[in-house]
Motif scaffolding. Structure first.
Motif, PDB file in Angstrom:
ATOM      1  N   GLY A  18      11.558 -98.431  22.233  1.00 39.38           N
ATOM      2  CA  GLY A  18      10.935 -97.467  23.138  1.00 39.38           C
ATOM      3  C   GLY A  18      10.810 -98.005  24.549  1.00 39.38           C
ATOM      4  O   GLY A  18      11.113 -97.318  25.531  1.00 39.38           O
ATOM      5  N   PHE A  19      10.365 -99.254  24.659  1.00 40.09           N
ATOM      6  CA  PHE A  19      10.235 -99.841  26.006  1.00 40.09           C
ATOM      7  C   PHE A  19      11.603-100.001  26.662  1.00 40.09           C
ATOM      8  O   PHE A  19      11.765 -99.718  27.865  1.00 40.09           O
ATOM      9  CB  PHE A  19       9.506-101.192  25.968  1.00 40.09           C
ATOM     10  CG  PHE A  19       9.402-101.798  27.343  1.00 40.09           C
ATOM     11  CD1 PHE A  19       8.482-101.313  28.254  1.00 40.09           C
ATOM     12  CD2 PHE A  19      10.265-102.811  27.742  1.00 40.09           C
ATOM     13  CE1 PHE A  19       8.411-101.830  29.548  1.00 40.09           C
ATOM     14  CE2 PHE A  19      10.204-103.339  29.032  1.00 40.09           C
ATOM     15  CZ  PHE A  19       9.276-102.849  29.938  1.00 40.09           C
ATOM     16  N   GLU A  20      12.590-100.438  25.886  1.00 34.32           N
ATOM     17  CA  GLU A  20      13.929-100.628  26.474  1.00 34.32           C
ATOM     18  C   GLU A  20      14.536 -99.285  26.911  1.00 34.32           C
ATOM     19  O   GLU A  20      15.228 -99.219  27.929  1.00 34.32           O
ATOM     20  CB  GLU A  20      14.840-101.345  25.471  1.00 34.32           C
ATOM     21  CG  GLU A  20      16.261-101.614  25.971  1.00 34.32           C
ATOM     22  CD  GLU A  20      16.350-102.584  27.160  1.00 34.32           C
ATOM     23  OE1 GLU A  20      15.335-103.224  27.510  1.00 34.32           O
ATOM     24  OE2 GLU A  20      17.459-102.679  27.738  1.00 34.32           O
ATOM     25  N   LEU A  21      14.237 -98.220  26.163  1.00 33.50           N
ATOM     26  CA  LEU A  21      14.661 -96.885  26.619  1.00 33.50           C
ATOM     27  C   LEU A  21      14.043 -96.586  27.981  1.00 33.50           C
ATOM     28  O   LEU A  21      14.733 -96.155  28.914  1.00 33.50           O
ATOM     29  CB  LEU A  21      14.241 -95.821  25.604  1.00 33.50           C
ATOM     30  CG  LEU A  21      15.118 -95.689  24.349  1.00 33.50           C
ATOM     31  CD1 LEU A  21      14.363 -94.950  23.244  1.00 33.50           C
ATOM     32  CD2 LEU A  21      16.429 -94.974  24.669  1.00 33.50           C
ATOM     33  N   ALA A  22      12.749 -96.810  28.087  1.00 33.66           N
ATOM     34  CA  ALA A  22      12.068 -96.561  29.369  1.00 33.66           C
ATOM     35  C   ALA A  22      12.692 -97.425  30.471  1.00 33.66           C
ATOM     36  O   ALA A  22      12.959 -96.947  31.569  1.00 33.66           O
ATOM     37  CB  ALA A  22      10.577 -96.861  29.229  1.00 33.66           C
ATOM     38  N   ARG A 184      17.224-106.327  16.964  1.00 25.60           N
ATOM     39  CA  ARG A 184      16.317-107.478  17.069  1.00 25.60           C
ATOM     40  C   ARG A 184      15.059-107.115  17.879  1.00 25.60           C
ATOM     41  O   ARG A 184      15.002-107.306  19.092  1.00 25.60           O
ATOM     42  CB  ARG A 184      17.053-108.667  17.698  1.00 25.60           C
ATOM     43  CG  ARG A 184      18.113-109.249  16.768  1.00 25.60           C
ATOM     44  CD  ARG A 184      18.662-110.568  17.255  1.00 25.60           C
ATOM     45  NE  ARG A 184      19.527-110.444  18.403  1.00 25.60           N
ATOM     46  CZ  ARG A 184      20.827-110.188  18.370  1.00 25.60           C
ATOM     47  NH1 ARG A 184      21.444-110.001  17.208  1.00 25.60           N
ATOM     48  NH2 ARG A 184      21.522-110.121  19.478  1.00 25.60           N
ATOM     49  N   THR A 185      14.099-106.520  17.181  1.00 25.79           N
ATOM     50  CA  THR A 185      12.774-106.206  17.745  1.00 25.79           C
ATOM     51  C   THR A 185      11.747-106.832  16.813  1.00 25.79           C
ATOM     52  O   THR A 185      12.105-107.457  15.816  1.00 25.79           O
ATOM     53  CB  THR A 185      12.543-104.686  17.785  1.00 25.79           C
ATOM     54  OG1 THR A 185      12.606-104.202  16.433  1.00 25.79           O
ATOM     55  CG2 THR A 185      13.573-103.963  18.636  1.00 25.79           C
ATOM     56  N   ASP A 186      10.455-106.600  17.102  1.00 26.86           N
ATOM     57  CA  ASP A 186       9.423-107.083  16.173  1.00 26.86           C
ATOM     58  C   ASP A 186       9.678-106.505  14.780  1.00 26.86           C
ATOM     59  O   ASP A 186       9.525-107.189  13.774  1.00 26.86           O
ATOM     60  CB  ASP A 186       8.026-106.666  16.662  1.00 26.86           C
ATOM     61  CG  ASP A 186       7.644-107.379  17.956  1.00 26.86           C
ATOM     62  OD1 ASP A 186       8.220-108.454  18.231  1.00 26.86           O
ATOM     63  OD2 ASP A 186       6.792-106.854  18.690  1.00 26.86           O
ATOM     64  N   ALA A 192      18.518-109.583  12.955  1.00 32.88           N
ATOM     65  CA  ALA A 192      19.162-108.257  12.975  1.00 32.88           C
ATOM     66  C   ALA A 192      20.508-108.312  13.694  1.00 32.88           C
ATOM     67  O   ALA A 192      20.831-109.285  14.373  1.00 32.88           O
ATOM     68  CB  ALA A 192      18.222-107.251  13.644  1.00 32.88           C
ATOM     69  N   ASP A 193      21.271-107.239  13.547  1.00 27.76           N
ATOM     70  CA  ASP A 193      22.668-107.207  14.025  1.00 27.76           C
ATOM     71  C   ASP A 193      22.819-107.225  15.537  1.00 27.76           C
ATOM     72  O   ASP A 193      23.686-107.886  16.070  1.00 27.76           O
ATOM     73  CB  ASP A 193      23.347-105.906  13.537  1.00 27.76           C
ATOM     74  CG  ASP A 193      23.696-105.956  12.066  1.00 27.76           C
ATOM     75  OD1 ASP A 193      23.777-107.080  11.520  1.00 27.76           O
ATOM     76  OD2 ASP A 193      23.876-104.877  11.466  1.00 27.76           O
ATOM     77  N   ILE A 194      22.021-106.439  16.236  1.00 31.51           N
ATOM     78  CA  ILE A 194      22.282-106.218  17.666  1.00 31.51           C
ATOM     79  C   ILE A 194      21.002-106.404  18.487  1.00 31.51           C
ATOM     80  O   ILE A 194      19.895-106.270  17.958  1.00 31.51           O
ATOM     81  CB  ILE A 194      22.857-104.795  17.941  1.00 31.51           C
ATOM     82  CG1 ILE A 194      21.933-103.703  17.391  1.00 31.51           C
ATOM     83  CG2 ILE A 194      24.266-104.658  17.385  1.00 31.51           C
ATOM     84  CD1 ILE A 194      22.374-102.289  17.765  1.00 31.51           C
ATOM     85  N   ASP A 195      21.180-106.695  19.771  1.00 37.31           N
ATOM     86  CA  ASP A 195      19.991-106.806  20.621  1.00 37.31           C
ATOM     87  C   ASP A 195      19.580-105.406  21.096  1.00 37.31           C
ATOM     88  O   ASP A 195      20.323-104.433  20.971  1.00 37.31           O
ATOM     89  CB  ASP A 195      20.198-107.791  21.777  1.00 37.31           C
ATOM     90  CG  ASP A 195      21.306-107.378  22.727  1.00 37.31           C
ATOM     91  OD1 ASP A 195      21.529-106.165  22.901  1.00 37.31           O
ATOM     92  OD2 ASP A 195      21.948-108.272  23.288  1.00 37.31           O
ATOM     93  N   VAL A 196      18.370-105.358  21.633  1.00 39.69           N
ATOM     94  CA  VAL A 196      17.779-104.054  21.947  1.00 39.69           C
ATOM     95  C   VAL A 196      18.520-103.369  23.103  1.00 39.69           C
ATOM     96  O   VAL A 196      18.659-102.137  23.126  1.00 39.69           O
ATOM     97  CB  VAL A 196      16.256-104.216  22.195  1.00 39.69           C
ATOM     98  CG1 VAL A 196      15.957-104.921  23.489  1.00 39.69           C
ATOM     99  CG2 VAL A 196      15.525-102.900  22.103  1.00 39.69           C
TER     100      VAL A 196
END
Ligand code: NAP
Length: 228
Positions: A18-22, A184-186, A192-196
């Motif tokens: 959500g933050f990365e979308l913002a 890769r988030t909390d 996980a496979d991919i970064d945010v």
């Protein structure tokens, strides 16, 4: 050409996807309204130039707070992103009532309550309504049983999104449920496979390419369709 900037509402924007979308929409010069439930999340959003609404999606005042925060707005996009994973079970371990209540409340009930409230602001600009679901909610591709309460909640969320598409599509709002990848988030964890940033770039491209004829789809972050 439009005489105003694009605008997005992101519900659950304090951190993670959500933050990365913002962040990415702000970087692209969109007006962004982000919700967060604590001061740290609000401050993080304010620091990137987003407008903020303080709300916990589970509280009784959340609908009124959201409506007040978007009153009169025109939105091109609204994304419901808040979510929790709940108990990380392996097989058929029964959830407690409290676990069931928490996961279904945040992932399903709050989406059904809050997402449709963005519809009038979206309808003013033929906007798009997205919910962040998960491939783990797909019944069609199911081959594992980990975190089955979470899977159940995302299957229910997908059903709710389909109903939103049937009601809101004719009002000019294109609705979609999205799998962000294993990120890769909390929640997704370090393995996980991919970064945010990769996930969100994909989500943004999939949303930009979304046309009304795909109203009610279940899409992966690369834009491909996922079986229900
Ligand atoms: N990461 C993955 O691999 C993955 C894969 C598939 C789907 N998803 C989905 O993607 C979405 C975002 O996940 P993420 O990976 O970014 O998780 P995350 O880093 O754990 O972030 C979860 C977000 O949900 C918010 N939230 C939780 N409960 C809330 C409540 N009661 N009221 C308001 N906000 C609340 C959190 O706010 P606080 O900071 O206030 O807690 C936070 O902003 C979720 O719907 C998740 O199911 C993630």
């Amino acid at each position: 050409m439009k005489d105003r900037k694009n605008s997005a509402l992101i519900i659950g924007a304090s951190r993670g996807i959500g933050f990365e979308l913002a962040r990415q929409y702000r970087e692209d010069k969109w007006d962004v309204i982000g919700t967060a439930r604590d001061e740290a999340g609000l401050a993080r959003l304010a620091a990137i130039g987003a407008k903020t609404i303080k709300l916990d999606v589970t509280t009784a005042d959340a609908p009124a707070l959201l409506q007040a925060g978007i009153a009169g707005a025109r939105l091109d996009l609204a994304i419901y992103c808040a979510g929790i994973v709940g108990p990380r079970t392996q097989k058929l371990e029964a959830p407690t009532e409290a676990e069931f209540e928490a996961v279904m409340r945040i992932n399903v009930l709050a989406t059904m309550t809050l997402a449709p409230l963005a519809a009038p602001a979206l309808a003013r600009s033929a906007g798009k309504l997205a919910v962040i679901s998960s491939r783990m909610g797909s019944i069609g591709v199911r081959s594992a049983t980990t975190s089955w309460l979470y899977r159940t909640s995302k299957a229910a969320l997908n059903s709710a999104l389909k109903d939103m598409s049937l009601v809101l599509g004719p009002q000019g709002v294109t609705c979609v449920t999205l799998h962000p990848g294993w990120v890769r988030t909390d929640m997704g964890g370090a393995g996980a496979d991919i970064d945010v940033a990769t996930s969100v770039r994909g989500i943004r491209a999939a949303l930009a390419a979304l046309t009304p004829d795909r109203n009610g789809s279940f899409l992966n972050y690369d834009g491909s369709e996922i079986p229900w």
